[in-house]
Every structure is written in C-alpha cells, then in structure tokens.
Scaffold this motif. Structure first.
Motif, PDB file in Angstrom:
ATOM      1  N   SER A 244       0.831  -1.202   0.000  1.00  0.00           N
ATOM      2  CA  SER A 244       0.000   0.000   0.000  1.00  0.00           C
ATOM      3  C   SER A 244       0.867   1.254   0.000  1.00  0.00           C
ATOM      4  O   SER A 244       2.071   1.192   0.243  1.00  0.00           O
ATOM      5  CB  SER A 244      -0.929   0.009   1.229  1.00  0.00           C
TER       6      SER A 244
ATOM      7  N   ASP B   3       1.707  -0.424   6.098  1.00  0.00           N
ATOM      8  CA  ASP B   3       0.612  -1.185   6.702  1.00  0.00           C
ATOM      9  C   ASP B   3       0.872  -1.591   8.145  1.00  0.00           C
ATOM     10  O   ASP B   3      -0.004  -2.183   8.786  1.00  0.00           O
ATOM     11  CB  ASP B   3       0.301  -2.430   5.855  1.00  0.00           C
ATOM     12  N   ASP B   4       2.071  -1.280   8.654  1.00  0.00           N
ATOM     13  CA  ASP B   4       2.341  -1.572  10.064  1.00  0.00           C
ATOM     14  C   ASP B   4       2.158  -0.332  10.943  1.00  0.00           C
ATOM     15  O   ASP B   4       2.554  -0.314  12.107  1.00  0.00           O
ATOM     16  CB  ASP B   4       3.756  -2.129  10.253  1.00  0.00           C
TER      17      ASP B   4
ATOM     18  N   SER C 216      -0.441   3.464  11.639  1.00  0.00           N
ATOM     19  CA  SER C 216      -1.753   4.098  11.455  1.00  0.00           C
ATOM     20  C   SER C 216      -1.579   5.608  11.363  1.00  0.00           C
ATOM     21  O   SER C 216      -0.585   6.163  11.857  1.00  0.00           O
ATOM     22  CB  SER C 216      -2.688   3.760  12.620  1.00  0.00           C
TER      23      SER C 216
END
Length: 341
Positions: free
Chosen positions: A229, A233-234, A236
């Motif tokens: 992405s 993705d680890d 926020s």
C-alpha cells in the motif's frame, strides 16, 4: 588600488573554493562513516591528542578495548575482530582529521587576511570559523549519545550535525558567489517561493538524517508502494500525532518519500512560472536543479530497492549537495538584480 582589490578578491575566491571542496569531502566521508557504522569506533573526544593514529599493536588494543565497553560492541558487534575494528576506526579517524584540517584552513587564512587587509575580513568571514567550532562540538555531542545506553547515536543529534554541515557549506558558497562578477537584470519572480523551496530541501535533509539514523530505509524495500500500500501497513495515521512519530522507522520513511513528492511538485510549479514568464536568466539554473532532482529520485529509489546498499546510499547523499548548491545559485541570481563591486 584596483589591482590590490582584485588581488584580494582572487585570494578570497581561492579560500572559499578550497573550503567548499573540503566541506563537500567531509560530508561525503561523514556519510560513509555513518553507512559503515564507524562513528562510534573512537570513544573519546581527543581534541588534540588524536592527530596521530595508533602506531603500535598495544595502542590498537587500547582503542579496541575502549570500544568493547560501549553497547554497540556488547549488543551488536560482539564477534568483531581487531582487524575488523581497524576498518571502522580508519573511517572515523579520517573524518576527524578532515575536521581538524578544515578548522586550520579557516583559521590561518582568517588571521592572515585580517591583519593584512583589515578586520572587516574577520567581521565578514568569522562566522565560518564559529560554525566550524560549533560543528566540532556537535560532532562529539552526537557521538557521546551512543556510548552509554544505545547501539547507535541519536538520530536527532545526527540531523543537527548534518544540518550544520550543510548550513556551513551554504554560507561559504554564498560568500563565494558574492565575490564573483555576476551582474544580472531584474527578474520577475517571488523570492519567497525560492526560499520556501530551499527550506523544503533543508527539511528533507533533516528527515533523511532520521532515515539514516534509525535505519528506516531498510524497513520497506519496495517502490512506489510501501509493501502492498501507499501508507505503511504496520502503522496508522493516528500515530502521526504522537510525540514519538520520528522514532518509528516506517513513518519516517513514509515522511521522507512524501516530502520528496512535495518537493518535486513544488519544483514543477517553479519551472512553469519561469518558462511561462520567459525569464531566460533563470532557465539554466532551474533546469540544473531539475536534473539533480531526477538523479536524486533515481538514487533514492535504487537505495530503497537495494536494501540500502552503501554505493547507492552514498550517491544519494552526494547528489543532495548538488541540489542544495544549485538552488542557492538559483536564489542568488534571482535576488541580486544588480551586483556592484
């Protein structure tokens, strides 16, 4: 009188060019010192006694024993041999010697030219010596952060060290430009736009130091996506509002990438302004910046894809010097509508 002033001007030019070359060299050596994890190999400041390298096996063992006492050896390099230690030692030793040489290359001409031509030389160029001394202090301040409870130096202190080096280089380069006979006509461009662009570049230098300091370039080795992405993705989005946002390698790499995109868009905006207004005097400078930006993006991508190989990472840092200097030249020719000497 003209001949005398012209002679002094040439002396000052040679002095500034020499310093520019030396500062660029120490930035390159400093980058390689970081990339080879050599910066903590000498664990004492040794302001005066470190001029000579170890000349006996006993002295080498003494330096190695001091290195064994710090966390980097205990937690990371505990299997290192004396032969391997010598490799990282030479990088740090060379870095420090270059710093000493730069100090002398600033101080001795500064004293000589001030006494010979007046203390206006000291007033105008003394800031260079002050910054060199400050840089030496910051260098040790950075190293000391990695001697007690961590295996690397503080990336915040590393960024200050790198930023100071580029500020020093920028000041010396600007003073060199002031000694040239550049005479240009009025150019219709908002100087604040160029200054903002330069500010973004310096901000990127700081973030780049963060990337290097916490090895953020190694966490995602894909492009244009970070893994699968655009956003890591680890992490926020909410983590951007935490105080420790610059402690997280994934987010630091994301910020570094995103800022590169912003800088590129900003550059395109400047390019459109210059060509739409037909400002011919600025075409060459803006195209040089564009070329250096393209090269920088390519080296940055190759650095990521290669897992931060030293060759690509060092080229990435070398080219950042070209971007800064070309932008400073761009600002100079935009700002100095008429230069009188």
């Amino acid at each position: 009188m003209y001949s005398k002033n012209n002679h002094l001007n040439n002396q000052l030019k040679i002095w500034m060019i020499t310093l520019i070359i030396m500062i660029i060299l120490i930035i390159l050596v400093g980058g390689l010192t970081r990339l080879t994890d050599s910066g903590l190999s000498i664990t004492t400041w040794e302001l005066f006694v470190g001029l000579l390298p170890p000349l006996s096996d006993e002295k080498w063992i003494d330096y190695f024993n001091l290195y064994k006492e710090i966390p980097e050896f205990k937690e990371q390099n505990f299997n290192m041999t004396l032969y391997e230690f010598k490799f990282i030692f030479w990088w740090e030793w060379a870095h420090r010697q270059l710093g000493r040489l730069i100090g002398l290359a600033v101080l001795l001409p500064l004293i000589y030219l001030s006494f010979k031509n007046g203390f206006w030389i000291l007033k105008k160029y003394g800031i260079i010596f002050i910054l060199v001394c400050f840089q030496g202090f910051i260098g040790w301040y950075m190293v000391s952060s990695g001697l007690i409870d961590r295996v690397d130096v503080s990336h915040y202190r590393l960024s200050i060290h790198l930023l100071t080096a580029f500020i020093l280089l920028s000041i010396v380069f600007w003073k060199f430009l002031e000694l040239t006979d550049l005479k240009i006509k009025y150019v219709q461009i908002n100087l604040n736009l160029i200054k903002l662009f330069l500010l973004l570049l310096f901000l990127q230098l700081i973030i780049g130091a963060f990337v290097s300091g916490i090895d953020a370039g190694k966490v995602y080795n894909t492009w244009p996506l970070m893994g699968s992405s655009f956003f890591p993705d680890d992490s926020s989005v909410n983590e951007f509002f935490n105080f420790d946002v610059f402690e997280k390698p994934s987010l630091v790499q994301f910020i570094h990438r995103s800022l590169a995109y912003i800088i590129t868009i900003f550059y395109i905006y400047l390019l459109i302004i210059i060509f739409s207004k037909n400002i011919r005097i600025l075409r060459k400078p803006i195209l040089i910046i564009g070329l250096s930006l393209i090269i920088q993006i390519i080296f940055g991508i190759l650095t990521i894809l290669s897992g931060v190989k030293i060759f690509y990472a060092s080229l990435h840092q070398i080219n950042s010097i070209l971007i800064i200097l070309s932008t400073l030249y761009f600002l100079y020719v935009s700002k100095n509508k008429e230069t009188k000497y």
